[in-house]
Write an enzyme that holds these catalytic residues in place. Structure first.
Site, PDB file in Angstrom:
ATOM      1  N   CYS A 277      33.745 -39.705  -8.207  1.00 27.80           N
ATOM      2  CA  CYS A 277      33.444 -40.907  -7.414  1.00 27.80           C
ATOM      3  C   CYS A 277      33.373 -42.162  -8.275  1.00 27.80           C
ATOM      4  CB  CYS A 277      32.144 -40.713  -6.654  1.00 27.80           C
ATOM      5  SG  CYS A 277      32.282 -39.371  -5.475  1.00 27.80           S
TER       6      CYS A 277
ATOM      7  N   HIS B 140      29.249 -47.260  -4.379  1.00 27.47           N
ATOM      8  CA  HIS B 140      29.979 -46.067  -3.927  1.00 27.47           C
ATOM      9  C   HIS B 140      29.312 -45.573  -2.646  1.00 27.47           C
ATOM     10  CE1 HIS B 140      31.860 -42.264  -3.649  1.00 27.47           C
ATOM     11  NE2 HIS B 140      30.753 -41.583  -3.920  1.00 27.47           N
TER      12      HIS B 140
ATOM     13  N   ASN C 199      32.786 -40.553   2.768  1.00 19.90           N
ATOM     14  CA  ASN C 199      32.935 -40.623   1.307  1.00 19.90           C
ATOM     15  C   ASN C 199      34.392 -40.309   0.944  1.00 19.90           C
ATOM     16  OD1 ASN C 199      32.902 -40.314  -1.450  1.00 19.90           O
ATOM     17  ND2 ASN C 199      31.165 -38.908  -1.520  1.00 19.90           N
TER      18      ASN C 199
HETATM   19  N1  ACO Z   1      24.574 -29.718   9.499  1.00 19.16           N
HETATM   20  C1  ACO Z   1      23.379 -29.150   9.683  1.00 19.16           C
HETATM   21  N2  ACO Z   1      22.624 -28.717   8.664  1.00 19.16           N
HETATM   22  C2  ACO Z   1      23.096 -28.854   7.422  1.00 19.16           C
HETATM   23  C3  ACO Z   1      24.347 -29.444   7.158  1.00 19.16           C
HETATM   24  C4  ACO Z   1      25.101 -29.882   8.267  1.00 19.16           C
HETATM   25  N3  ACO Z   1      26.319 -30.458   8.130  1.00 19.16           N
HETATM   26  N4  ACO Z   1      24.550 -29.469   5.827  1.00 19.16           N
HETATM   27  C5  ACO Z   1      23.470 -28.917   5.261  1.00 19.16           C
HETATM   28  N5  ACO Z   1      22.595 -28.527   6.228  1.00 19.16           N
HETATM   29  C6  ACO Z   1      21.291 -27.881   6.081  1.00 19.16           C
HETATM   30  C7  ACO Z   1      21.148 -27.180   4.751  1.00 19.16           C
HETATM   31  O1  ACO Z   1      21.774 -25.912   4.821  1.00 19.16           O
HETATM   32  C8  ACO Z   1      19.655 -27.090   4.632  1.00 19.16           C
HETATM   33  O2  ACO Z   1      19.221 -25.992   5.398  1.00 19.16           O
HETATM   34  P1  ACO Z   1      18.056 -25.017   4.817  1.00 19.16           P
HETATM   35  O3  ACO Z   1      16.848 -25.927   4.664  1.00 19.16           O
HETATM   36  O4  ACO Z   1      17.935 -24.007   5.891  1.00 19.16           O
HETATM   37  O5  ACO Z   1      18.589 -24.527   3.515  1.00 19.16           O
HETATM   38  C9  ACO Z   1      19.155 -28.351   5.337  1.00 19.16           C
HETATM   39  O6  ACO Z   1      20.282 -28.850   6.079  1.00 19.16           O
HETATM   40  C10 ACO Z   1      18.677 -29.440   4.418  1.00 19.16           C
HETATM   41  O7  ACO Z   1      19.524 -29.503   3.280  1.00 19.16           O
HETATM   42  P2  ACO Z   1      19.376 -30.628   2.209  1.00 19.16           P
HETATM   43  O8  ACO Z   1      20.374 -30.406   1.129  1.00 19.16           O
HETATM   44  O9  ACO Z   1      17.956 -30.819   1.845  1.00 19.16           O
HETATM   45  O10 ACO Z   1      19.772 -31.913   3.092  1.00 19.16           O
HETATM   46  P3  ACO Z   1      19.793 -33.378   2.600  1.00 19.16           P
HETATM   47  O11 ACO Z   1      18.910 -34.172   3.449  1.00 19.16           O
HETATM   48  O12 ACO Z   1      19.621 -33.480   1.104  1.00 19.16           O
HETATM   49  O13 ACO Z   1      21.279 -33.815   2.935  1.00 19.16           O
HETATM   50  C11 ACO Z   1      23.405 -34.083   1.798  1.00 19.16           C
HETATM   51  C12 ACO Z   1      22.393 -33.100   2.394  1.00 19.16           C
HETATM   52  C13 ACO Z   1      23.904 -34.956   2.929  1.00 19.16           C
HETATM   53  C14 ACO Z   1      24.559 -33.279   1.202  1.00 19.16           C
HETATM   54  C15 ACO Z   1      22.719 -34.940   0.727  1.00 19.16           C
HETATM   55  O14 ACO Z   1      22.005 -34.136  -0.146  1.00 19.16           O
HETATM   56  C16 ACO Z   1      23.693 -35.783  -0.051  1.00 19.16           C
HETATM   57  O15 ACO Z   1      24.285 -36.715   0.450  1.00 19.16           O
HETATM   58  N6  ACO Z   1      23.797 -35.519  -1.355  1.00 19.16           N
HETATM   59  C17 ACO Z   1      24.572 -36.352  -2.272  1.00 19.16           C
HETATM   60  C18 ACO Z   1      26.048 -36.293  -2.027  1.00 19.16           C
HETATM   61  C19 ACO Z   1      26.727 -37.100  -3.113  1.00 19.16           C
HETATM   62  O16 ACO Z   1      26.286 -38.174  -3.493  1.00 19.16           O
HETATM   63  N7  ACO Z   1      27.791 -36.598  -3.680  1.00 19.16           N
HETATM   64  C20 ACO Z   1      28.332 -37.275  -4.859  1.00 19.16           C
HETATM   65  C21 ACO Z   1      29.621 -37.778  -4.670  1.00 19.16           C
HETATM   66  S1  ACO Z   1      30.821 -36.572  -4.384  1.00 19.16           S
HETATM   67  C22 ACO Z   1      31.867 -36.604  -5.783  1.00 19.16           C
HETATM   68  O17 ACO Z   1      31.565 -37.110  -6.821  1.00 19.16           O
HETATM   69  C23 ACO Z   1      33.208 -35.874  -5.606  1.00 19.16           C
END
Ligand code: ACO
Length: 341
Positions: A122, A264, A294
């Protein structure tokens, strides 16, 4: 044309290109039958829609990148033969090699240019912009095309709700040119960082040799993106705020001096948390994650191009670019905008 004198570099054109097809959140729970919902995706990520490349019709990273490049050159009113170098940032290259930048060079007929890819997930676009700036400032080149392009739909596991809802496809391009000393635009101030110990939290084997050369193939296997979202989320907020503060301090500036921040776009909650930490007013921060999701290397140039289209920039404005992604890689770049939009 190459120059020999030391020069000032500035962005003189921007452009974006998205595939036509738009995928709404309901596709994931209605069509794919995933255990997710409109409410979860919107409230946890801020995403409403994303564009999706039609792979069968040949919409791939090079074609999206080439289209964004053509639009950037057209908006500046110059031809592809005026380009000295093409730098393309991507995590979804068309081939293992040659680089996607070379394929774009061929597609737009930039016969005089040399071309190479940057791999910094990213953060790729900001890394590439720093390289372009140095090539122009050194006096070696007059015009460098910088492209961020990704077709994330090709590397997402459509059964993994943790990743498949988060990304979109698209490309953005900017032209970096040598400009006179009295030009209002300028590039050249940045802080770029990386920490390879973060690889286990955000990575993809496909395309690398590790999966092939190990006697015991590593787990998890495969072509797809793997992400520990929580770890990435926490670090993204901290590092983004830190690096912006470091850069401002080094330049003797405060957040009040920034006219527009283009971060980003990974998650609306990351953007809002970093914005609050830095005390940036919401109206001075570009947010495009809602419609485009993203797009990895493409989020910053496409958002910048939207800011231009919305007439949000004036000659001399201070713009902050800020990024965090796989590697881990992160960084901030401060620039002066060169023209009224
Ligand atoms: N729908 C429903 N539930 C989901 C989904 C979905 N699409 N995705 C995950 N969940 C669930 C998980 O399984 C988890 O369930 P569990 O508690 O039973 O295990 C629950 O939701 C909560 O998971 P978290 O990971 O705590 O959710 P969070 O609020 O952190 O959101 C997310 C997840 C959106 C992925 C977030 O962590 C995020 O945006 N992270 C950063 C992403 C990022 O910046 N990436 C970098 C760039 S990518 C690159 O460089 C190529």
């Amino acid at each position: 044309m190459s120059t020999s004198a030391r020069a000032r570099a500035a962005i003189t054109a921007t452009a974006r290109h998205f595939p036509e097809a738009v995928v709404e959140n309901r596709y994931f729970y209605e069509t794919l039958g995933l255990d997710t919902s409109e409410e979860w995706i919107r409230s946890r990520t801020g995403i409403r829609t994303r564009h999706r490349a039609d792979h069968k019709k040949g919409e791939i990273t090079s074609t999206l990148g080439a289209e964004a490049a053509r639009k950037a050159l057209e908006s500046r009113g110059i031809g592809a033969d005026d380009v000295d170098c093409i730098i393309l940032a991507t995590v979804t290259p068309d081939l293992g090699f040659p680089s996607t930048a070379c394929l774009v060079q061929d597609q737009i007929s930039a016969h005089r240019a040399w071309a190479f890819d940057v791999s910094a997930a990213c953060s790729g676009f900001v890394y590439a912009l720093a390289q372009a700036t140095s090539l122009v400032e050194s006096g070696r080149h007059q015009r460098v095309l910088v492209i961020g392009a990704d077709v994330m739909s090709a590397i997402l596991d459509q059964e993994d709700r943790n990743t498949c809802v988060l990304f979109g496809d698209g490309a953005g391009a900017v032209l970096v040119e040598a400009v006179p000393e009295d030009h209002p635009g300028a590039l050249g101030q940045w802080r770029l960082r990386s920490d390879g110990s973060g690889a286990e939290h955000l990575f993809r084997y496909g395309g690398g040799i590790l999966e092939r050369v190990r006697e015991e193939p590593p787990e998890p296997k495969g072509w797809y993106v793997h992400q520990d979202g929580r770890t990435v989320f926490k670090l993204a907020v901290t590092r983004l705020a830190e690096v912006v503060q470091e850069l401002l301090a080094a330049e003797g500036l405060t957040v009040g001096d920034i006219d527009l921040t283009v971060p980003h776009q990974a998650n609306i909650r990351i953007i809002e948390a970093a914005r609050d930490k830095l005390r940036l007013p919401p109206e001075k921060v570009m947010v495009t994650i809602g419609q485009w999701a993203n797009t990895t290397a493409a989020t910053i140039p496409t958002s910048l191009d939207l800011a231009v289209e919305q007439h949000r920039l004036r000659a001399g404005d201070r713009v902050m670019l800020a990024t965090f992604g796989g590697g881990f890689t992160w960084g901030a770049m401060l620039l002066r905008w060169g023209y009224d939009t």
